[in-house]
Structure formats: structure tokens, C-alpha cells
Design an enzyme around this catalytic site. Structure first.
Site, PDB file in Angstrom:
ATOM      1  N   SER A  66       0.801  -1.226   0.000  1.00  0.00           N
ATOM      2  CA  SER A  66       0.000   0.000   0.000  1.00  0.00           C
ATOM      3  C   SER A  66       0.835   1.278   0.000  1.00  0.00           C
ATOM      4  CB  SER A  66      -0.944   0.012   1.204  1.00  0.00           C
ATOM      5  OG  SER A  66      -0.221   0.159   2.411  1.00  0.00           O
ATOM      6  N   LYS A  82       0.554   4.633   6.932  1.00  0.00           N
ATOM      7  CA  LYS A  82       0.105   5.461   5.804  1.00  0.00           C
ATOM      8  C   LYS A  82       0.744   6.843   5.927  1.00  0.00           C
ATOM      9  CE  LYS A  82      -2.907   2.178   4.785  1.00  0.00           C
ATOM     10  NZ  LYS A  82      -2.724   1.261   3.639  1.00  0.00           N
TER      11      LYS A  82
END
Length: 259
Positions: free
Chosen positions: A53, A114
Site C-alpha cells: 500500500s 500510511k
């Protein structure tokens, strides 16, 4: 009798020495565990990248250190998140563009990593693959393709873009699928005390765009800031295949600062 008494004395002394040695070793182990726990809870925590990701910034198989002190301390700073207190101690706000590790809000258990995109009060939206912050498009420039190899060894060239946030933080994003479901979103308004997190691999990231998975991340859920990659392996070698280790290690990523 004197000889027997001397032997008994020597035997007792030997037992005492052995007992003292065992106790000293036990104390050393306990001290080492306490020091390791202190470092992990308050200074640095190792973190493994399990998914794609954050490609191409972070790759599967990267091992990095997360600084626990960057944003202060919450219950999630400690192993198993014991409910000893609420909020944050010595809290410091993250900077837009930081790569942060946090507990997934939906379960307060799973660790996610993230990039901090939206701050409290910001509006965030994706339009045709372009990120908008507070109704302004974030500049992005096409750069060389990312060379992606899947598990079967197939090679694919993925478009990359250099994105630059309003505070000057610049990084690379991937666009694996044009006009994907997350290339166009509704408008998000980040609540006070929360942050909007996104993966750099925009089409392969479960992040704040997915309300039932991540959504807005509370300040309390932040664990720390990603700082440096201390080891990286591409997964081509099993643990027991010692002879393949040198070729599996990504030597160029070791001691690489995360940005």
C-alpha cells in the site's frame, strides 16, 4: 572427619556460587527485558511492511524503526494498548506528509502505516486521480515508471507521479489503475482531533477513503513516525536458504531514511 567436613564445606560453597550465578543471570535477563520494553514503548519500535500500500516509498519486506516520541504517548504506545489513560501525554501534532504508524480505528488493534494527508478541519477529495486539499489540486508531475514484479515473476510498468503538498513535502505515488473506484471520491471533512491518512499506492490501499475500514484516524491512535529502514529483503529466499540470503537482501535500502 576433618577431610569430610572440608569436602562438605566446599560442596556448600559451590552450591552457593551456582545459586548466586543463576540469580545474577536471572537479574541480567530481567534488566535486559525492561530496557528493551522501555526502548520499544518510549523511543523506537521496529515495524515490518507486510503489504504494497505504500509502494514505491516502502516495499514489502522493508523493516523500519518508528520513533515513539514524535507525537507523544497514548495507551497505544504500550504493548497491548492497556487502558491506563486516555488522550496523549507530551502530544505533538503530526506534520502533513509524515509517514505514520497507527492503530486501525475499527478495531484499535491492527497496526497500519500510511501518509498523513489531511489535518483537522481540512477538506480532502480525489477527482480523476488527482488529490484535492481544501478545494485546491495538489500538484503532481509524471516521473519514470515503477517496475512491478508479481509473485509469478511477471513484469509490469506502473505510472508514477511526484506529488507536492502545500507545505513542500514531496513524494512519489503510484497509479496502478486509471479511473479506479478510489480515483473519484466524495468530499471528506476531517474532524477535529483526527487525521486523513492515505497510501502512496493509491489504487491498492485501504486508508481513510474507506470509512468502514480506516476512516478518520483519531490522534490517540497514532503510534509513531517512520524514520529509517534498517533491513530489507525481497522475499525470494526462505529463512533456511542461507546461500540465497545475499541476493535476497536489498542492500541499497539498508539505512535509508524514510520520506
Amino acid at each position: 572427619m576433618a577431610g569430610r567436613s572440608w569436602k562438605m564445606t566446599m560442596s556448600e560453597n559451590a552450591k552457593k556460587l551456582r545459586g548466586s550465578s543463576v540469580a545474577e543471570n536471572a537479574r541480567t535477563i530481567v534488566y535486559a527485558l525492561l530496557i528493551a520494553l522501555f526502548i520499544r514503548a518510549f523511543l523506537f519500535q521496529p515495524f515490518f511492511i507486510p503489504s504494497s500500500s505504500m509502494e514505491s516509498t516502502l516495499l514489502v519486506g522493508d523493516y523500519l524503526f518508528v520513533s515513539k516520541y514524535s507525537y507523544g504517548y497514548s495507551k497505544h504506545s504500550l504493548p497491548f494498548s492497556p487502558p491506563l489513560f486516555s488522550g496523549r501525554l507530551m502530544g505533538a501534532q503530526p506534520t502533513r506528509g509524515d509517514i505514520a504508524v497507527f492503530k486501525q480505528p475499527s478495531d484499535n488493534h491492527t497496526d497500519f502505516i500510511k501518509r498523513v494527508i489531511g489535518l483537522p478541519g481540512d477538506s480532502v477529495q480525489m477527482k480523476e486521480g488527482v488529490l484535492y486539499l481544501n478545494d485546491r489540486a495538489v500538484p503532481r508531475v509524471r516521473v519514470d515508471d515503477f517496475i512491478y514484479r508479481d509473485a509469478a515473476g511477471n513484469v509490469r510498468r506502473v505510472p508514477q507521479y511526484r506529488e507536492t503538498l502545500p507545505n513542500g513535502v514531496s513524494y512519489i505515488t503510484l497509479d496502478m489503475n486509471r479511473n479506479s473506484v478510489w480515483d473519484n471520491t466524495g468530499l471528506y471533512i476531517v474532524p477535529q482531533g483526527h487525521y486523513f491518512m492515505m497510501g502512496d499506492n493509491r489504487d491498492n490501499s485501504s486508508d481513510s477513503r474507506v470509512a468502514d475500514s480506516v476512516g478518520y484516524v483519531p490522534f490517540e491512535n497514532l503510534i509513531g513516525k517512520a524514520q529509517i529502514i534498517f533491513f530489507s529483503a525481497d522475499g525470494s529466499s526462505s529463512f533456511w536458504q542461507v546461500w540465497n540470503w545475499p541476493s535476497a537482501i536489498r542492500w541499497g535500502r539498508i539505512a535509508k531514511w524514510v520520506d
